[in-house]
Design an enzyme around this catalytic site. Structure first.
Site: not given
Length: 212
Positions: A83, A195, A193
């Site tokens: 990011c 994750e 992202h």
């Protein structure tokens, strides 16, 4: 991949614990720290980032992190930016008319997505990775989760340098084409992202760990 030693850089950025947990699920041994020795010596370093470009650069500079990151890159020690941790690797960011210098590892300016696009760009989107990508191997057609209002929307890498070791650039589109990821030797970064990107994000992290 299993047991790879990874440091997630702790410099005050939010949302770092989700990155730690995702990397652990991907099979890494993970530590959240700003300890210089650990940052420099770990198999991999992850630089997360949320918020404004200039604030992230200020926080990184306050702990001398740009120098650590530069030393890792110079020594071919893998680094993954996520990011705003992706954005600060470019030359500069311009937000609300204010410019801030980035690390300058890649050419380009982080600017606002087009006014006619819904911002922030929040949610799932497709990407277009290049042939031969390692980061997106097996997940070239998957969607990833984005949360951002600014992005790098052009790529103008020095052709002489590119001919020796061409970076691999992955694109996405939201109002305009923008850079979703870059793979460049030991340095990789994603605007999205991983994750938060479900199984596809987990595979991407495992792919990255496989390069360590």
């Amino acid at each position: 991949m299993a047991g790879r030693d990874v440091v997630v850089l702790d410099y005050g950025s939010g949302n770092v614990h989700s990155a730690v947990r995702a990397l652990e699920r991907a099979g890494a041994s993970v530590e959240l720290t700003r300890n210089t020795e650990r940052v420099l010596e770990a198999d991999g370093l992850v630089v997360p980032g949320v918020g404004a470009f200039s604030a992230v650069m200020d926080a990184l500079t306050a702990i001398d992190a740009p120098r650590w990151i530069g030393r890792r890159i110079a020594g071919s020690r893998p680094v993954l930016g996520i990011c705003v941790g992706h954005q600060i690797l470019f030359e500069r960011g311009v937000e609300h008319g204010l410019a801030a210098e980035g690390m300058g590892e890649w050419p380009g300016e982080v600017t606002a997505l087009p006014e006619d696009a819904v911002v922030p760009h929040m949610g799932w989107n497709t990407v277009t990775p290049p042939a031969g990508t390692r980061l997106f191997a097996g997940i070239e057609d998957e969607r990833f989760y984005f949360v951002h209002s600014y992005a790098v929307q052009s790529w103008d890498f020095d052709q002489q340098i590119a001919a020796m070791a061409p970076p691999q650039v992955t694109w996405s589109h939201h109002g305009a084409d923008f850079i979703a990821a870059v793979e460049n030797g030991p340095l990789a970064a994603t605007q999205f992202h991983p994750e938060k990107s479900g199984d596809a994000g987990m595979q991407l992290l495992q792919n990255w760990l496989g390069t360590l």
